[in-house]
Scaffold this motif. Structure first.
Motif, PDB file in Angstrom:
ATOM      1  N   ASN A 269       0.784  -1.226   0.000  1.00 23.84           N
ATOM      2  CA  ASN A 269       0.000   0.000   0.000  1.00 23.84           C
ATOM      3  C   ASN A 269       0.820   1.283   0.000  1.00 23.84           C
ATOM      4  O   ASN A 269       0.307   2.338  -0.382  1.00 23.84           O
ATOM      5  CB  ASN A 269      -0.964   0.001   1.192  1.00 23.84           C
ATOM      6  CG  ASN A 269      -2.015  -1.079   1.064  1.00 23.84           C
ATOM      7  OD1 ASN A 269      -2.060  -1.815   0.083  1.00 23.84           O
ATOM      8  ND2 ASN A 269      -2.869  -1.201   2.071  1.00 23.84           N
ATOM      9  N   GLY A 270       2.069   1.223   0.412  1.00 25.68           N
ATOM     10  CA  GLY A 270       2.883   2.438   0.449  1.00 25.68           C
ATOM     11  C   GLY A 270       3.848   2.572  -0.708  1.00 25.68           C
ATOM     12  O   GLY A 270       4.786   3.375  -0.654  1.00 25.68           O
ATOM     13  N   GLN A 271       3.628   1.813  -1.771  1.00 34.18           N
ATOM     14  CA  GLN A 271       4.623   1.788  -2.854  1.00 34.18           C
ATOM     15  C   GLN A 271       4.827   3.146  -3.505  1.00 34.18           C
ATOM     16  O   GLN A 271       5.955   3.527  -3.807  1.00 34.18           O
ATOM     17  CB  GLN A 271       4.229   0.747  -3.908  1.00 34.18           C
ATOM     18  CG  GLN A 271       4.416  -0.668  -3.431  1.00 34.18           C
ATOM     19  CD  GLN A 271       4.219  -1.687  -4.533  1.00 34.18           C
ATOM     20  OE1 GLN A 271       5.152  -2.022  -5.267  1.00 34.18           O
ATOM     21  NE2 GLN A 271       2.994  -2.158  -4.677  1.00 34.18           N
ATOM     22  N   PHE A 272       3.748   3.867  -3.745  1.00 36.98           N
ATOM     23  CA  PHE A 272       3.940   5.171  -4.364  1.00 36.98           C
ATOM     24  C   PHE A 272       4.412   6.203  -3.344  1.00 36.98           C
ATOM     25  O   PHE A 272       5.256   7.046  -3.653  1.00 36.98           O
ATOM     26  CB  PHE A 272       2.653   5.670  -5.026  1.00 36.98           C
ATOM     27  CG  PHE A 272       2.858   6.965  -5.779  1.00 36.98           C
ATOM     28  CD1 PHE A 272       3.505   6.969  -6.999  1.00 36.98           C
ATOM     29  CD2 PHE A 272       2.437   8.175  -5.251  1.00 36.98           C
ATOM     30  CE1 PHE A 272       3.736   8.151  -7.686  1.00 36.98           C
ATOM     31  CE2 PHE A 272       2.650   9.364  -5.930  1.00 36.98           C
ATOM     32  CZ  PHE A 272       3.297   9.352  -7.147  1.00 36.98           C
TER      33      PHE A 272
ATOM     34  N   SER B 182       4.267   4.937 -12.765  1.00 35.50           N
ATOM     35  CA  SER B 182       2.881   4.627 -13.093  1.00 35.50           C
ATOM     36  C   SER B 182       2.458   3.296 -12.479  1.00 35.50           C
ATOM     37  O   SER B 182       1.325   3.140 -12.014  1.00 35.50           O
ATOM     38  CB  SER B 182       2.682   4.597 -14.612  1.00 35.50           C
ATOM     39  OG  SER B 182       3.285   3.458 -15.194  1.00 35.50           O
ATOM     40  N   VAL B 183       3.383   2.326 -12.450  1.00 32.03           N
ATOM     41  CA  VAL B 183       3.085   1.026 -11.840  1.00 32.03           C
ATOM     42  C   VAL B 183       2.918   1.167 -10.330  1.00 32.03           C
ATOM     43  O   VAL B 183       1.968   0.645  -9.735  1.00 32.03           O
ATOM     44  CB  VAL B 183       4.197   0.008 -12.161  1.00 32.03           C
ATOM     45  CG1 VAL B 183       4.022  -1.256 -11.324  1.00 32.03           C
ATOM     46  CG2 VAL B 183       4.186  -0.337 -13.633  1.00 32.03           C
ATOM     47  N   LEU B 184       3.842   1.877  -9.690  1.00 33.00           N
ATOM     48  CA  LEU B 184       3.756   2.057  -8.240  1.00 33.00           C
ATOM     49  C   LEU B 184       2.472   2.775  -7.853  1.00 33.00           C
ATOM     50  O   LEU B 184       1.833   2.439  -6.847  1.00 33.00           O
ATOM     51  CB  LEU B 184       4.978   2.836  -7.729  1.00 33.00           C
ATOM     52  CG  LEU B 184       6.348   2.180  -7.952  1.00 33.00           C
ATOM     53  CD1 LEU B 184       7.450   3.059  -7.374  1.00 33.00           C
ATOM     54  CD2 LEU B 184       6.395   0.791  -7.332  1.00 33.00           C
TER      55      LEU B 184
ATOM     56  N   SER C  24      -0.640   1.049  -5.678  1.00 30.42           N
ATOM     57  CA  SER C  24      -0.888   1.635  -4.364  1.00 30.42           C
ATOM     58  C   SER C  24      -2.315   2.125  -4.201  1.00 30.42           C
ATOM     59  O   SER C  24      -2.772   2.341  -3.072  1.00 30.42           O
ATOM     60  CB  SER C  24       0.072   2.810  -4.117  1.00 30.42           C
ATOM     61  OG  SER C  24       1.408   2.378  -4.157  1.00 30.42           O
ATOM     62  N   ASN C  25      -3.012   2.341  -5.323  1.00 32.19           N
ATOM     63  CA  ASN C  25      -4.375   2.855  -5.242  1.00 32.19           C
ATOM     64  C   ASN C  25      -5.312   1.815  -4.640  1.00 32.19           C
ATOM     65  O   ASN C  25      -5.268   0.647  -5.013  1.00 32.19           O
ATOM     66  CB  ASN C  25      -4.886   3.248  -6.637  1.00 32.19           C
ATOM     67  CG  ASN C  25      -4.529   4.678  -6.976  1.00 32.19           C
ATOM     68  OD1 ASN C  25      -4.124   5.445  -6.113  1.00 32.19           O
ATOM     69  ND2 ASN C  25      -4.691   5.049  -8.224  1.00 32.19           N
ATOM     70  N   LYS C  26      -6.167   2.275  -3.745  1.00 35.93           N
ATOM     71  CA  LYS C  26      -7.142   1.376  -3.133  1.00 35.93           C
ATOM     72  C   LYS C  26      -8.098   0.876  -4.206  1.00 35.93           C
ATOM     73  O   LYS C  26      -8.533   1.626  -5.072  1.00 35.93           O
ATOM     74  CB  LYS C  26      -7.900   2.106  -2.025  1.00 35.93           C
ATOM     75  CG  LYS C  26      -8.826   1.220  -1.204  1.00 35.93           C
ATOM     76  CD  LYS C  26      -9.452   1.991  -0.040  1.00 35.93           C
ATOM     77  CE  LYS C  26      -8.417   2.301   1.014  1.00 35.93           C
ATOM     78  NZ  LYS C  26      -9.043   2.907   2.227  1.00 35.93           N
TER      79      LYS C  26
END
Length: 584
Positions: free
Chosen positions: A466-469, A513-515, A519-521
């Motif tokens: 969840n914190g990737q971005f 863009s991948v991260l 990370s988006n819910k």
């Protein structure tokens, strides 16, 4: 076809009998439905019914099949596209649409489109600021302003994207000859006091650098030594970029030049990219979650209490893994295409990571103890994770003991035994040294394994996904590749050297863009403990579900209270932010 969750039959006397289904029905196939309690108590004594039960499972196994992915890596579902999945796990096509849509939205929302397909290099770090003028996310902004500090470097190894690498150092590795003169204190004393910690990225040794946009990339295999200070801060004190010590492989120190030290830390952050994305994220949550899902669908009938307990925690796992294999980790996928190790290196890395899997490392209390990180301060992943593990464990035990009254009930449940056997053989390659059980003979063993399974696909996935971005969106903090070889001497690195080592523009925006997408819910987020379908009708399990929700709410409140006093709140294991399953 129509999807049936359950059938309720009311007798003339008014008694209701519940028959769980959770399957797509049509007019062409027979389906045997059974009562949950009768299923486990083996009251189906008639040979005909037992044969029908076996035939039903055999039919499921024909539809839901294992397939070899790559040698030495967990088996996967035999489906190349989501449309090939069995009907009962095709909840909807929204996951396919949202995955593709979110990838496009990422370029739009982050205003990356004008940067896309540019093989230009960054001229200076200030240029990167232009990429994020529109993004003011609190954590992201904090990372952008603190990424190069030693204190934040250490913090990330506890509470960032990968809180799994750090371990207590009981003695210095022979290939990492750090001395007291280097660190300016007695290493022997601080090791004895439990204040020295190590991150060893030896899995990267021997991997050959990729070529991106016609330019050679480079891979280090660093060792990083850290010190937990009396002020309760974790700071790096020595970094060696390759595994074999020698004159051309210096040990970099905080007392070296600013740019020497910064570049050494960037190489460690790049190494952490691979351990995070491929080992702790892809392998240990997505691929293992897929194994658990396939085994559940193949071996447990819908009336089985384990099926009803686990099915919400399998939701979308097969979908997202198929999409990931197609678009993210395939030979021309984003990760191999824009990372230093490429596709061949990715496979070798995954094979090595799979070979190192152990049951204890998947069980958080044991993992924390084995890594010797029980007492390191400000380790919020550990604190919240252990609380969540205990909540899940209590819930699982309340459900399990309602149906399995003693160890004999576990031992003689042949569907359960087939389930764990397939997990051992297809997920852990039949490797007894992993410690994964090949059979389950006690109630406590079953409770522990199911706790691990639910924790893995819910809490652990949230912690590393969840914190990737937020932590990786500022590219210098989490570079997917390095365009300069590891320095072989001190004093030669300049600010321009650091800039030249950074991924090029095209690589940067495609990884971002991948991260951002991952990370988006999810648009249909099902938080842990939210079960829209009534899975159990018995009062005992129903009460366990209600208590589970209450315990999760209490933990959420506890975490929020602590976070109010932190400069950088740790939110990833707050139950409201944890999905029931690997759904993104």
């Amino acid at each position: 076809m129509w999807f049936c969750s359950k059938l309720i039959v009311t007798t003339p006397e008014g008694t209701q009998h519940h028959f769980p289904c959770y399957r797509w029905l049509d007019s062409k196939h027979k389906l045997l439905l059974r009562d949950t309690v009768a299923l486990l108590r083996h009251e189906e004594t008639e040979k005909k019914l037992l044969n029908q039960r076996q035939e039903d499972l055999e039919q499921k196994c024909k539809v839901i099949r294992w397939r070899k992915y790559l040698s030495g890596i967990p088996m996967i579902i035999d489906a190349s596209t989501t449309s090939e999945l069995p009907p009962e796990v095709q909840f909807s096509r929204t996951k396919d649409i949202s995955f593709q849509g979110n990838s496009t939205i990422a370029f739009t929302e982050l205003k990356l489109e004008t940067w896309r397909h540019l093989s230009d290099v960054w001229n200076n770090l200030e240029e990167l600021q232009q990429l994020f003028q529109c993004h003011d996310e609190t954590t992201f902004d904090y990372v952008k302003h603190h990424w190069d500090s030693d204190e934040f470097f250490g913090y990330q190894l506890l509470n960032g994207l990968n809180p799994m690498m750090i371990q207590c150092c009981s003695e210095l590795p022979l290939n990492f000859p750090v001395t007291d003169d280097m660190v300016k204190f007695s290493l022997k004393k601080e090791i004895k006091n439990g204040n020295i910690f190590l991150c060893d990225y030896k899995r990267l040794k021997g991997l050959v650098g990729n070529v991106i946009n016609n330019r050679q990339q480079y891979v280090a295999a660093p060792l990083c030594l850290l010190f937990s200070t009396p002020e309760k801060k974790l700071i790096p004190i020595a970094i060696q970029l390759m595994q074999d010590p020698g004159e051309s492989n210096p040990i970099f120190l905080p007392t070296d030049s600013k740019w020497d030290w910064l570049l050494a830390k960037i190489f460690v952050r790049n190494a952490d990219f691979y351990e995070h994305e491929l080992n702790f994220h892809l392998l240990r949550t997505h691929l293992l979650g897929e194994v658990f899902t396939i085994a559940t669908l193949r071996n447990l009938p819908s009336a089985h209490p384990l099926f009803k307990l686990l099915i919400p925690h399998t939701r979308y796992n097969l979908h997202v893994d198929i999409l990931a294999r197609d678009r993210l980790i395939s030979p021309d996928g984003v990760i191999p295409k824009y990372s230093s190790i490429g596709f061949d290196g990715q496979i070798k890395f995954l094979q090595s990571a799979t070979a190192s899997l152990t049951y204890s490392s998947l069980c958080l209390p044991e993992d924390i103890a084995e890594r010797g990180v029980e007492k390191i301060p400000n380790y919020y992943y550990r604190d919240d994770g252990l609380d969540l593990w205990n909540v899940i464990n209590t819930f699982v035990q309340r459900v399990i003991v309602h149906y399995y009254l003693n160890d004999a009930d576990v031992e003689r449940d042949f569907e359960l035994q087939n389930w764990i056997k397939e997990i051992f053989q297809n997920g852990f390659m039949g490797n007894a040294s992993t410690g994964i059980p090949q059979s389950l003979n006690k109630v406590d063993e079953l409770v522990k394994f199911v706790t691990m399974l639910i924790f893995t696909v819910s809490a652990q996935h949230a912690a590393v996904n969840n914190g990737q971005f937020e932590f990786g969106g500022w590219m210098p903090n989490f570079p997917s590749t390095i365009r300069q070889p590891p320095p072989t001497r001190k004093g030669a690195t300049t600010e321009q050297t650091v800039v030249d080592a950074m991924p090029d523009v095209d690589t940067t925006v495609n990884i971002l863009s991948v991260l951002y997408t991952l990370s988006n819910k999810s648009s249909d987020h099902y938080p842990l403990g939210y079960y829209p379908e009534q899975l159990f009708d018995d009062s005992g399990p129903s009460q366990a579900f209600a208590d589970f929700k209450t315990d999760l709410d209490h933990l959420t409140a506890k975490i929020e209270k602590r976070n109010r006093h932190l400069k950088l709140p740790y939110t990833y294991l707050s139950p409201k932010n944890v999905d029931n399953s690997v759904a993104i």
